[in-house]
Design an enzyme around this catalytic site. Structure first.
Site, PDB file in Angstrom:
ATOM      1  N   LEU A  83       0.871  -1.163   0.000  1.00 44.74           N
ATOM      2  CA  LEU A  83       0.000   0.000   0.000  1.00 44.74           C
ATOM      3  C   LEU A  83       0.918   1.226   0.000  1.00 44.74           C
ATOM      4  O   LEU A  83       1.962   1.215   0.640  1.00 44.74           O
ATOM      5  CB  LEU A  83      -0.892   0.035   1.249  1.00 44.74           C
ATOM      6  CG  LEU A  83      -2.002  -1.011   1.330  1.00 44.74           C
ATOM      7  CD1 LEU A  83      -2.742  -0.889   2.662  1.00 44.74           C
ATOM      8  CD2 LEU A  83      -2.978  -0.868   0.176  1.00 44.74           C
ATOM      9  N   ASP A  84       0.526   2.258  -0.709  1.00 44.32           N
ATOM     10  CA  ASP A  84       1.307   3.491  -0.725  1.00 44.32           C
ATOM     11  C   ASP A  84       1.476   4.023   0.690  1.00 44.32           C
ATOM     12  O   ASP A  84       0.645   3.772   1.566  1.00 44.32           O
ATOM     13  CB  ASP A  84       0.602   4.563  -1.563  1.00 44.32           C
ATOM     14  CG  ASP A  84       0.645   4.275  -3.053  1.00 44.32           C
ATOM     15  OD1 ASP A  84       1.406   3.379  -3.462  1.00 44.32           O
ATOM     16  OD2 ASP A  84      -0.086   4.949  -3.794  1.00 44.32           O
ATOM     17  N   LYS A  85       2.513   4.788   0.884  1.00 41.33           N
ATOM     18  CA  LYS A  85       2.806   5.351   2.202  1.00 41.33           C
ATOM     19  C   LYS A  85       1.609   6.114   2.762  1.00 41.33           C
ATOM     20  O   LYS A  85       1.269   5.983   3.931  1.00 41.33           O
ATOM     21  CB  LYS A  85       4.021   6.285   2.107  1.00 41.33           C
ATOM     22  CG  LYS A  85       4.377   6.946   3.426  1.00 41.33           C
ATOM     23  CD  LYS A  85       5.606   7.816   3.308  1.00 41.33           C
ATOM     24  CE  LYS A  85       5.949   8.429   4.654  1.00 41.33           C
ATOM     25  NZ  LYS A  85       7.203   9.163   4.621  1.00 41.33           N
ATOM     26  N   THR A  87      -1.518   5.714   2.130  1.00 41.72           N
ATOM     27  CA  THR A  87      -2.742   4.912   2.156  1.00 41.72           C
ATOM     28  C   THR A  87      -2.797   4.048   3.407  1.00 41.72           C
ATOM     29  O   THR A  87      -1.830   3.391   3.759  1.00 41.72           O
ATOM     30  CB  THR A  87      -2.810   4.005   0.901  1.00 41.72           C
ATOM     31  OG1 THR A  87      -2.727   4.831  -0.262  1.00 41.72           O
ATOM     32  CG2 THR A  87      -4.077   3.200   0.866  1.00 41.72           C
TER      33      THR A  87
END
Length: 180
Positions: A83-85, A87
């Site tokens: 997951l993106d930072k 998110t």
């Protein structure tokens, strides 16, 4: 005995040195973020502002904490998706190589469905209830496909949207949110 300053912020396990921040994050994963655990899986609720993996500018990540946990408890934790930072959300972590292979295959074959919910500011009110966005990634030029469903209007120009990425490109949902 006085410990040199550059060694004060590290914990040694086996032959590896881990920062205090890594140990603190590992403790949070096991005690605050954990949703489910069995012999093969660890499922966590990843908060925003924590990177999934190390990088040239990333000193602390979930992967660092998983290395610490693996070393401390003789496990072999493996990240099978990211997951993106920025998110937050659920992440499934494999606890062994066999589980990692099976989970990677399940993600690849779309047996595991990914869904994201966001709040979006709209420039117009002409957003369809359910649709699919097809574009090309601004990062690598590959095709990006995302299904979306508008869930509810939160305020005059703010709407809650359920996203289902069909492809898995970097920043795909952000890119598609900008398009609408």
């Amino acid at each position: 005995i006085k410990v040199p300053t550059h060694f004060q912020n590290y914990i040694k396990i086996s032959n590896n040195n881990y920062s205090i921040d890594t140990a603190v994050l590992a403790n949070k994963i096991l005690n605050l973020y954990k949703i489910y655990e069995d012999d093969n899986l660890l499922v966590i609720n990843k908060p925003s502002n924590i990177s999934s993996q190390k990088g040239s500018k990333v000193l602390l990540s979930l992967n660092c904490a998983f290395e610490y946990i693996s070393d401390k408890f003789a496990l072999d934790l493996k990240i099978v998706h990211r997951l993106d930072k920025l998110t937050s959300g659920v992440m499934i972590i494999a606890k062994n190589l066999y589980s990692a292979i099976l989970l990677a295959q399940a993600f690849r074959e779309r047996q595991i469905k990914k869904e994201y919910i966001s709040l979006n500011c709209l420039n117009n009110d002409n957003l369809s209830k359910e649709s699919c966005i097809n574009s090309f990634s601004s990062i690598d030029g590959k095709e990006c496909i995302t299904k979306y469903l508008t869930l509810e209007k939160i305020a005059p120009k703010v709407i809650k949207i359920l996203w289902e990425p069909i492809t898995g490109r970097k920043h795909q949902i952000r890119q598609h949110a900008e398009l609408i």
